[in-house]
Scaffold this motif. Structure first.
Motif, short mmCIF file in Angstrom:
data_model
loop_
_atom_site.label_atom_id
_atom_site.label_comp_id
_atom_site.label_asym_id
_atom_site.label_seq_id
_atom_site.Cartn_x
_atom_site.Cartn_y
_atom_site.Cartn_z
N GLY A 23 27.67 93.06 81.53
CA GLY A 23 28.50 92.66 82.66
C GLY A 23 27.98 93.20 83.98
N ALA A 24 28.47 92.63 85.06
CA ALA A 24 27.96 92.95 86.40
C ALA A 24 28.13 94.43 86.73
N LEU A 25 29.29 95.02 86.42
CA LEU A 25 29.52 96.42 86.76
C LEU A 25 28.59 97.34 85.98
N THR A 26 28.46 97.09 84.68
CA THR A 26 27.54 97.90 83.87
C THR A 26 26.11 97.72 84.34
N ARG A 27 25.75 96.50 84.70
CA ARG A 27 24.39 96.24 85.17
C ARG A 27 24.05 97.06 86.42
N VAL A 28 24.99 97.10 87.36
CA VAL A 28 24.77 97.88 88.58
C VAL A 28 24.70 99.37 88.26
N ARG A 29 25.65 99.85 87.48
CA ARG A 29 25.69 101.28 87.16
C ARG A 29 24.46 101.75 86.42
N HIS A 30 23.95 100.92 85.52
CA HIS A 30 22.83 101.36 84.69
C HIS A 30 21.46 101.09 85.31
N TYR A 31 21.27 99.94 85.94
CA TYR A 31 19.93 99.53 86.35
C TYR A 31 19.62 99.76 87.83
N ARG A 32 20.64 99.83 88.67
CA ARG A 32 20.37 99.97 90.10
C ARG A 32 19.75 101.35 90.40
N GLY A 33 18.66 101.34 91.14
CA GLY A 33 18.02 102.57 91.58
C GLY A 33 17.03 103.18 90.61
N LEU A 34 16.78 102.54 89.47
CA LEU A 34 15.84 103.10 88.50
C LEU A 34 14.43 103.23 89.09
N ASP A 35 14.05 102.29 89.94
CA ASP A 35 12.68 102.29 90.46
C ASP A 35 12.42 103.43 91.43
N GLN A 36 13.46 103.98 92.04
CA GLN A 36 13.29 105.08 93.00
C GLN A 36 13.70 106.44 92.46
N CYS A 37 14.25 106.46 91.26
CA CYS A 37 14.87 107.69 90.77
C CYS A 37 13.87 108.84 90.62
N ALA A 38 12.71 108.58 90.03
CA ALA A 38 11.74 109.65 89.81
C ALA A 38 11.27 110.27 91.13
N THR A 39 11.05 109.42 92.13
CA THR A 39 10.61 109.91 93.44
C THR A 39 11.68 110.77 94.09
N GLN A 40 12.94 110.29 94.04
CA GLN A 40 14.05 111.05 94.60
C GLN A 40 14.26 112.36 93.85
#
Length: 289
Positions: free
Chosen positions: A252-269
């Motif tokens: 679902g949309a909410l789970t998709r945002v919570r789980h996948y959003r920001g994965l590409d920047q997480c290691a750098t941050q």
């Protein structure tokens, strides 16, 4: 759950940042339970070892130490990974065996889960396991017996009581500072994930999905404020959060945002955060008391 205001747990009043990792694979997330059955776990591509090794390398590069709350299921299949965590100076702790939210199991099932996980983790790491973190921070008032069971099974501290109001986990009335949960079996020392009280709200700055959703300055400023108030600042992350290439599920949309959003920047941050704060494990926090 009853707290004892007359007692102070180890590390109380120590303004140190504590780095923690909830070691689980991408398909073991509680939000994915409707989509991935436990019977499928063995058939899915495991990425937990490579992702945890990436976190270990970030720790080595920045001098950070941490507590790795690890699933017993993972430890049974990757014992060499658990040995590497311990050999590199980090603390091995328990995330349970099956990654089931506590309110979804019986007291006897919970006991078997935490007992089995502790045995597997101690065997793999060669170290004593004293700490526990519940899947999805589910050590809530719904399960008043859980703290007692943990003490009876040899655990001395917990980091599961998230002091926020959120459906599915958290307790709005939980203390934001380390405290002692009183049980018939003895005390359980509790270390809540970090929140930043501001303008009557408790802003979660402990990491995880919040770390990926919020601008980086929110977490950095919030952790600094927690430390300024003389409390340990407990931060957490999952290995799958530094893996933007993980398989994607039709959720679902909410789970998709919570789980996948920001994965590409997480290691750098995360690297920036690890360089800004001198993170320690819970074991080191206690030793500094």
């Amino acid at each position: 759950m009853n707290t004892d205001p007359t007692l102070r747990p180890p590390g109380f009043g120590r303004a140190l940042p504590v780095f923690t990792v909830d070691v689980e694979d991408w398909f073991q997330v509680n939000a994915f339970e409707p989509h991935v059955a436990r019977s499928q776990w063995e058939q899915l591509e495991s990425r937990v070892e490579r992702n945890t090794d990436r976190l270990l390398q970030l720790c080595a590069d920045t001098g950070a130490r941490g507590t790795f709350f690890t699933l017993g299921w993972v430890a049974e299949r990757f014992p060499a990974l658990i040995r590497r965590i311990a050999q590199q100076g980090h603390e091995v702790a328990s995330h349970g065996y099956w990654h089931q939210r506590i309110p979804t199991v019986s007291e006897s099932e919970f006991r078997e889960d935490v007992r089995r996980a502790r045995a597997v983790l101690e065997d793999a790491s060669g170290t004593a396991v004293r700490g526990y973190r519940a899947p999805s921070f589910s050590l809530t008032d719904e399960v008043p017996w859980a703290a007692r069971v943990l003490v009876e099974e040899g655990y001395t501290y917990d980091s599961s009581r998230f002091p926020i109001a959120r459906r599915g986990y958290g307790s709005a009335v939980a203390d934001v500072a380390p405290h002692v949960l009183s049980t018939p079996a003895g005390p359980l020392h509790e270390y809540p994930p970090a929140v930043w009280p501001i303008a009557g709200f408790k802003v979660p700055v402990a990491g995880g999905g919040w770390f990926r959703q919020f601008p980086a300055w929110v977490t950095q400023t919030g952790l600094a404020q927690v430390l300024r108030h003389g409390r340990p600042a407990v931060f957490y992350l999952h290995p799958w959060e530094v893996d933007p290439g993980q398989p994607r599920l039709a959720v679902g949309a909410l789970t998709r945002v919570r789980h996948y959003r920001g994965l590409d920047q997480c290691a750098t941050q995360l690297e920036v955060l690890l360089r800004r704060f001198d993170f320690v494990s819970f074991r080191e926090l206690f030793a500094a008391s």
